[in-house]
Motif scaffolding. Structure first.
Motif, PDB file in Angstrom:
ATOM      1  N   ALA A   7       0.934  -0.936  -0.427  1.00 32.10           N
ATOM      2  CA  ALA A   7       0.502   0.004  -0.167  1.00 32.10           C
ATOM      3  C   ALA A   7       0.834   1.231   0.082  1.00 32.10           C
ATOM      4  O   ALA A   7       0.522   2.239  -0.444  1.00 32.10           O
ATOM      5  CB  ALA A   7      -1.138  -0.050   1.372  1.00 32.10           C
ATOM      6  N   ALA A   8       2.319   0.868   0.559  1.00 35.73           N
ATOM      7  CA  ALA A   8       2.679   2.842   0.926  1.00 35.73           C
ATOM      8  C   ALA A   8       3.435   2.311  -0.653  1.00 35.73           C
ATOM      9  O   ALA A   8       3.989   3.671  -1.023  1.00 35.73           O
ATOM     10  CB  ALA A   8       3.675   2.479   2.151  1.00 35.73           C
ATOM     11  N   VAL A   9       4.166   1.711  -1.169  1.00 35.25           N
ATOM     12  CA  VAL A   9       4.249   1.429  -2.718  1.00 35.25           C
ATOM     13  C   VAL A   9       3.725   1.893  -3.784  1.00 35.25           C
ATOM     14  O   VAL A   9       3.759   3.445  -4.680  1.00 35.25           O
ATOM     15  CB  VAL A   9       5.101   0.335  -3.180  1.00 35.25           C
ATOM     16  CG1 VAL A   9       6.066  -0.033  -4.554  1.00 35.25           C
ATOM     17  CG2 VAL A   9       6.507  -0.177  -1.774  1.00 35.25           C
ATOM     18  N   ALA A  10       2.199   1.850  -3.463  1.00 38.04           N
ATOM     19  CA  ALA A  10       1.996   1.951  -4.290  1.00 38.04           C
ATOM     20  C   ALA A  10       1.111   3.198  -4.371  1.00 38.04           C
ATOM     21  O   ALA A  10       1.502   4.108  -5.821  1.00 38.04           O
ATOM     22  CB  ALA A  10       0.126   0.853  -4.811  1.00 38.04           C
ATOM     23  N   ALA A  11       1.136   4.026  -2.918  1.00 41.25           N
ATOM     24  CA  ALA A  11       0.592   5.103  -2.844  1.00 41.25           C
ATOM     25  C   ALA A  11       1.917   6.236  -3.456  1.00 41.25           C
ATOM     26  O   ALA A  11       1.716   7.583  -3.869  1.00 41.25           O
ATOM     27  CB  ALA A  11       0.087   6.071  -1.174  1.00 41.25           C
TER      28      ALA A  11
END
Length: 396
Positions: free
Chosen positions: A53-57
């Motif tokens: 989720a952090a990477v996608a954001a």
């Protein structure tokens, strides 16, 4: 050259308390077989879906400046989380976001305390509390947490230490290092004192999702009779096995959050949007990582207590929550530091209890955060070390 007085207030705080941890890491780096039970790193990595989720954001461009209060989606998620737990509405503007519980606690104390005032804190206490209180210019007033009371903070002991300069009561429930959880009765009695003497209650609840089965957690924020004087600090560091992401928050009244906003913006101007997105996802549902840790930590605490009490003269305080167990080493005839140093030579690193306050002299803190095989190895070495000390005393 001239320096700020805050550096003098902080001089000597912190580093020396971690002597055993530093020694253990040096020995491990040198290739020695030492089981490190000094600190509370989660025993699993951060959940893969949160990392993604952090990477996608980040890939979606969530790397711009943040709202000064913290990203709105995170504050909405936290408001919903607390509203569900408290049974009453919580507005997103009651929430401020910070890089971890430590920063949140620092900001809250800077907003509440001032030079010359006093903060009541249970002794033993988490090792950084002295520093965040001293930074504000306030003074720590330790309140003994007694083993015979399950290491829970007593309202009577608090009342005996309230004076004209008392500004706040700093609670830590569930508690580090003891694993104690304050009861509803404890919370209500402490709240009555806060109302009577016009005190703030700061509640560090970072271990809230690591409460063991059969134990009930109660936050002072849930009590409408004094909720307006309560500020809660917490994070995903323990509950979601994500200490390195540095994502925490505080929740208080609208007035408190509005007043603290200027300080928060001066320090940080909000949290990182990509971490906020990850955290919003994390707090929107119960943590599976916490569920697993609760079961494993409780089982390891039981194993340690059964083994040491059956085979040695050492006592064990069984925690109700968290990542640690306490071992009473007074029967060894050694100080907690000397016992820990000897145990380090035997291949196990633990923290002397006195690193957390005078009340815990004669105890050591054992982290429950290594895998079962290593924990059993460490427990066996503790037994052997204790028996070797008993043999030495008998020979003497």
């Amino acid at each position: 050259m001239r320096y700020s007085p805050v550096l003098d207030r902080l001089a000597g705080l912190g580093g020396a308390k971690w002597e055993l941890h530093v020694r253990a890491r040096e020995r491990i780096a040198a290739g020695e077989d030492v089981v490190d039970l000094t600190i509370g790193n989660p025993d699993v990595p951060a959940p893969a879906d949160l990392v993604e989720a952090a990477v996608a954001a980040m890939r979606a461009g969530r790397t711009q400046y943040s709202d000064g209060r913290g990203e709105h989606n995170l504050r909405e998620s936290l408001a919903a989380r607390y509203a569900a737990r408290l049974g009453r509405p919580v507005h997103p503007n009651q929430v401020l976001c910070f890089p971890g519980t430590q920063t949140a606690l620092y900001a809250v104390l800077m907003g509440i305390a001032e030079p010359g005032c006093e903060i009541l804190v249970g002794d033993p206490m988490y090792a950084t509390y002295e520093g965040v209180i001293a930074a504000s210019g306030a003074r720590v007033v330790p309140v003994p947490l007694r083993a015979e009371n399950g290491f829970r903070l007593s309202a009577q002991d608090l009342a005996e230490r309230i004076g004209p300069r008392t500004r706040a009561i700093l609670l830590n429930t569930p508690h580090n290092p003891t694993g104690a959880v304050l009861t509803a009765g404890d919370i209500d009695a402490i709240g009555r004192l806060a109302v009577e003497h016009d005190l703030w209650i700061i509640s560090d609840e970072v271990y809230e999702e690591l409460v063991f089965d059969g134990v009930t957690f109660v936050s002072p924020l849930a009590r409408t009779g004094f909720a307006d004087r309560v500020v809660v600090v917490a994070s995903i560091s323990k509950s979601h096995a994500a200490p390195g992401f540095r994502s925490g928050w505080c929740v208080g009244s609208r007035e408190f959050a509005d007043r603290l906003l200027a300080l928060s913006e001066t320090m940080l101007f909000g949290n990182q949007p990509f971490i906020a997105d990850m955290t919003a996802q994390a707090v929107s549902r119960p943590s599976e990582a916490a569920r697993g840790m609760r079961a494993r930590f409780a089982a390891r605490a039981r194993y340690l207590a059964d083994l040491l009490t059956q085979q040695t003269a050492l006592g064990v305080h069984r925690p109700e929550a968290g990542m640690f167990a306490l071992v009473d080493v007074r029967s060894s005839g050694l100080s907690d530091r000397d016992f820990a140093l000897g145990l380090l030579d035997a291949g196990v690193a633990v923290m002397p209890g006195s690193a957390f306050g005078e009340t815990l002299g004669g105890w050591v803190r054992v982290a429950l955060t290594v895998d079962d095989d290593r924990f059993r190895t460490a427990s066996g070495r503790m037994v052997a070390h204790s028996l070797s000390l008993s043999g030495q005393r008998a020979e003497a």
